[in-house]
Design a protein around this motif. Sequence first.
Motif, PDB file in Angstrom:
ATOM      1  N   LEU A 178      42.980  56.617  36.382  1.00 48.17           N
ATOM      2  CA  LEU A 178      43.635  56.651  37.681  1.00 48.17           C
ATOM      3  C   LEU A 178      43.317  57.963  38.375  1.00 48.17           C
ATOM      4  O   LEU A 178      43.502  59.038  37.798  1.00 48.17           O
ATOM      5  N   LEU A 207      34.352  55.080  43.135  1.00 44.84           N
ATOM      6  CA  LEU A 207      34.899  56.043  42.185  1.00 44.84           C
ATOM      7  C   LEU A 207      34.232  55.969  40.820  1.00 44.84           C
ATOM      8  O   LEU A 207      33.838  56.997  40.254  1.00 44.84           O
ATOM      9  N   GLY A 208      34.103  54.767  40.258  1.00 44.79           N
ATOM     10  CA  GLY A 208      33.515  54.630  38.935  1.00 44.79           C
ATOM     11  C   GLY A 208      32.101  55.158  38.867  1.00 44.79           C
ATOM     12  O   GLY A 208      31.733  55.908  37.955  1.00 44.79           O
ATOM     13  N   THR A 220      39.195  51.097  37.487  1.00 50.50           N
ATOM     14  CA  THR A 220      39.771  52.309  38.062  1.00 50.50           C
ATOM     15  C   THR A 220      40.975  51.964  38.932  1.00 50.50           C
ATOM     16  O   THR A 220      41.063  50.876  39.501  1.00 50.50           O
ATOM     17  N   TYR A 221      41.899  52.923  39.012  1.00 50.22           N
ATOM     18  CA  TYR A 221      43.053  52.854  39.903  1.00 50.22           C
ATOM     19  C   TYR A 221      42.995  54.070  40.830  1.00 50.22           C
ATOM     20  O   TYR A 221      42.500  55.133  40.434  1.00 50.22           O
ATOM     21  N   THR A 222      43.538  53.937  42.040  1.00 52.13           N
ATOM     22  CA  THR A 222      43.873  55.110  42.850  1.00 52.13           C
ATOM     23  C   THR A 222      45.288  54.947  43.370  1.00 52.13           C
ATOM     24  O   THR A 222      45.693  53.844  43.751  1.00 52.13           O
ATOM     25  N   GLN A 232      41.364  54.570  50.375  1.00 49.45           N
ATOM     26  CA  GLN A 232      41.278  53.909  49.069  1.00 49.45           C
ATOM     27  C   GLN A 232      40.160  52.861  49.034  1.00 49.45           C
ATOM     28  O   GLN A 232      39.551  52.645  47.990  1.00 49.45           O
ATOM     29  N   ALA A 277      38.360  51.910  44.177  1.00 46.01           N
ATOM     30  CA  ALA A 277      38.995  51.578  42.898  1.00 46.01           C
ATOM     31  C   ALA A 277      39.300  50.090  42.827  1.00 46.01           C
ATOM     32  O   ALA A 277      39.514  49.426  43.842  1.00 46.01           O
ATOM     33  N   ASP A 278      39.349  49.544  41.630  1.00 49.62           N
ATOM     34  CA  ASP A 278      39.679  48.135  41.440  1.00 49.62           C
ATOM     35  C   ASP A 278      41.108  47.832  41.856  1.00 49.62           C
ATOM     36  O   ASP A 278      41.384  46.781  42.435  1.00 49.62           O
ATOM     37  N   ILE A 299      44.450  49.429  43.868  1.00 49.94           N
ATOM     38  CA  ILE A 299      44.923  50.452  44.791  1.00 49.94           C
ATOM     39  C   ILE A 299      46.391  50.171  45.112  1.00 49.94           C
ATOM     40  O   ILE A 299      46.882  49.061  44.886  1.00 49.94           O
ATOM     41  N   GLN A 326      38.923  44.626  46.070  1.00 51.00           N
ATOM     42  CA  GLN A 326      39.967  45.432  45.447  1.00 51.00           C
ATOM     43  C   GLN A 326      41.306  44.711  45.474  1.00 51.00           C
ATOM     44  O   GLN A 326      41.558  43.868  46.334  1.00 51.00           O
TER      45      GLN A 326
END
Length: 415
Positions: A60, A81-82, A91-93, A161, A166-167, A169, A216
């Motif tokens: 994250l 991001l990844g 991934t998270y944000t 985002q 990220a996958d 958000i 996402q």
Amino acid sequence: MTTSEFVARSTLHGTAGRTGIIRTPHGDIATPAFIPVGTKATVKTVLPEAVAALGAQAVLANAYHLYLQPGPEIVDAAGGLGAFMNWPGPTYTDSGGFQVMSLGVGFKKVISMDVEGRQDDSAVAEGKERLADVDDDGVTFKSHLDGSRHRFTPEVSMQIQHQLGADIIFAFDELTTLMNTRGYQESSLERTRQWAIRCLAEHNRLSTARTHRPQQSLWGVVQGAQYEDLRRKATRDLLELSRIDRDAGGKGFGGYGIGGALEKANLGTIVGWVTDELPEDAPRHLLGISEPDDIFTAIENGADTFDCVSPTRVARNGAIYSFDGRYNITNARYKADFSPLDAELDNYSTQYTRAYLHHLFRAKEGLAATLATLHNLSFTVTLVDRARRAIDAGNYFEYRDEFLARYYAGAARRT
């Protein structure tokens, strides 16, 4: 795979706990799962490859910090991001809403204080400066880096985002403190609800415009502080917003985050209020916890994933997690201790002795933080992995009781 979905597997008898799978464009997350925090597109002091090798399934990052540096357009140009941080998995944000409180008034997320009779909506933590001002349209921030002023709205948070890619958000929300009055909590909850409507609209627009990137999943964030009626109302409101959005052809919410300032003693109760309102197919992420006992509390009350900065933050100061309790490696007793940090863990750091790590910290060598961080991440990932397997095997409570008894007895012996 275009977005995230949740598939339940086993349930933990007598509780809201369960195991399952969150499917994302960059891989599956077996739940319950601990999500390490990589605030600035890095888990501090360690390589992303090392984090993956320890068994972490996702990371994250923080939208606010990446917005300031290097800027979301840079991350977008890198492929998201990844790709930017060379992280192969999901991934998270977060939305940036956390900064409304942490930068705005200086309080931590979990506030261990008695606030009865001390509520004050203008309160600022001692020694802190107010760096954020909230209005119904959004939040104006003063950068902690250079003092420059910036503006976040629900639309801006979504735009950032989406660029970060990220996958999973999160919707932009206002994070209140336990110092806020009941009246403020009510008005804040409505503000967050209105922001959620705007987040859904902007998320739908951007998802249509950005088909060159993996789709996402936007998750709503449940606030409401320590009030049961507000927590339940917030959850029902978000579910209804998601239904309305989907009926209109939108994507709706793919899951739900549980946020807000929480007293440790009430953590499980508050999480339980929220998960009690959510349907089985809705994944739930608890935004920030602290110590190992909080992990068990979160799992038993229905959290599927959770993040925590504690394992990495305390590692950089020499605090080491072990199955026989947490200890400080800088203490003199470890100067000639040639045993591993924890013999039960199978990770890269077990090749190094307590004496060596003690030396590195005393000598102020950077490798000290790296090895301690790797170890604490491995400990936490292993703890949660074992809990997940125990739920599936039907012996979760035995595992929990044995772990906690040993962990806190060991910690007590060291004090």
